[in-house]
Design an enzyme around this catalytic site. Structure first.
Site, PDB file in Angstrom:
ATOM      1  CB  THR A 196     -12.296   3.029  -5.033  1.00  0.00           C
ATOM      2  OG1 THR A 196     -12.286   3.846  -3.857  1.00  0.00           O
ATOM      3  CG2 THR A 196     -12.455   1.575  -4.588  1.00  0.00           C
TER       4      THR A 196
ATOM      5  CD  GLU B  30      -8.582   8.756  -3.374  1.00  0.00           C
ATOM      6  OE1 GLU B  30      -7.588   9.258  -2.801  1.00  0.00           O
ATOM      7  OE2 GLU B  30      -8.909   7.571  -3.208  1.00  0.00           O
TER       8      GLU B  30
ATOM      9  CE  LYS C 115      -5.450   4.993  -1.160  1.00  0.00           C
ATOM     10  NZ  LYS C 115      -6.718   5.689  -1.363  1.00  0.00           N
TER      11      LYS C 115
ATOM     12  NE  ARG D  35     -14.084   3.401  -1.582  1.00  0.00           N
ATOM     13  CZ  ARG D  35     -13.527   3.928  -0.511  1.00  0.00           C
ATOM     14  NH1 ARG D  35     -14.188   3.977   0.619  1.00  0.00           N
ATOM     15  NH2 ARG D  35     -12.307   4.414  -0.570  1.00  0.00           N
TER      16      ARG D  35
HETATM   17  C1  3PG Z   1      -9.580   5.313   1.131  1.00  0.00           C
HETATM   18  O1  3PG Z   1     -10.451   5.224   0.309  1.00  0.00           O
HETATM   19  O2  3PG Z   1      -8.461   5.726   0.817  1.00  0.00           O
HETATM   20  C2  3PG Z   1      -9.882   4.905   2.543  1.00  0.00           C
HETATM   21  O3  3PG Z   1     -11.136   4.358   2.662  1.00  0.00           O
HETATM   22  C3  3PG Z   1      -9.737   6.019   3.489  1.00  0.00           C
HETATM   23  O4  3PG Z   1      -9.633   5.515   4.761  1.00  0.00           O
HETATM   24  P1  3PG Z   1     -10.239   6.282   6.022  1.00  0.00           P
HETATM   25  O5  3PG Z   1     -11.734   6.127   5.916  1.00  0.00           O
HETATM   26  O6  3PG Z   1      -9.671   5.617   7.237  1.00  0.00           O
HETATM   27  O7  3PG Z   1      -9.825   7.725   5.913  1.00  0.00           O
END
Ligand code: 3PG
Length: 215
Positions: free
Chosen positions: A72, A44, A132, A48
């Site tokens: 995102t 994924e 999610k 960002r």
């Molecule tokens: C995401 O984008 O789903 C989260 O930032 C993931 O979270 P993590 O850095 O705690 O794995």
């Protein structure tokens, strides 16, 4: 089989979706290779950084064995750019009806997010079967997911946020969990340092935990 059933099957099989934040397309090819070799052929790539679409394009083009999606995704514009770049699925940290409807209209696989009964209701009513659950740790982790799953019978969750090698087994052992997501295998500092061996090792460790649960 519908395009969504097929997608859910792929997500369930891989078990862990590595979440990638990359600000330099140069790391995309070796990263895709490390994930595939480590046993998690899915990523994924988060919107960002300005390079997200290029990273998706490079990963998808250079390594046909990996299923690359976009994360995102907050707007329809990002959704379009992601799909144009080769993204095979869309993930969001929350959800907007514009993005959810756009994906449904264009048969783009998606996993939008929700953490409350009201949010999950909206997504269930759109015909989605997986939500999610982000940020999982802060919103009560498995205890909250199980409470939601007891009401939304058959609905499943992809916890992300605070998932790592030490709690992955616990998450994946729960029947309400289709797969988990997280960045712990692909920290930006590892990519910056060119430490693809470390990414490979952490990916392999996660893939082994998936196999222990599923095999
Ligand atoms: C995401 O984008 O789903 C989260 O930032 C993931 O979270 P993590 O850095 O705690 O794995």
């Amino acid at each position: 089989m519908s395009y969504m059933d097929q997608f859910y099957g792929q997500v369930e099989r891989v078990g862990v979706v590595p979440v990638v934040v990359l600000d330099d397309v140069k790391g995309a090819d070796p990263l895709a290779h490390a994930l595939v070799e480590g046993g998690l052929p899915m990523a994924e790539v988060t919107f960002r950084t300005p390079e997200a679409a290029d990273v998706i394009h490079t990963m998808a083009e250079k390594d046909p064995d990996i299923m690359v999606g976009a994360g995102t995704v907050l707007t329809v514009d990002q959704c379009k750019r992601a799909v144009d770049a080769g993204a095979k699925f869309i993930v969001s940290p929350g959800h907007t009806m514009e993005v959810v409807d756009y994906c449904l209209e264009h048969e783009i696989p998606q996993i939008p997010a929700g953490v409350t009964p009201t949010e999950v209701t909206v997504l269930v009513n759109k015909g989605l079967e997986v939500t999610k659950f982000f940020p999982a740790g802060q919103f009560g982790g498995l205890a909250t997911i199980d409470a939601l799953a007891s009401v939304f019978v058959g609905h499943r969750f992809m916890p992300t946020g605070g998932v790592n090698a030490s709690n992955l087994k616990e998450y994946l052992s729960d029947p309400a969990i289709i797969a988990a997501g997280g960045t712990w295998m692909v920290k930006p500092k590892m990519v910056h340092a060119g430490d693809f061996d470390q990414i490979f090792k952490l990916t392999r460790e996660a893939a082994q935990i998936v196999r222990e649960i599923k095999d």
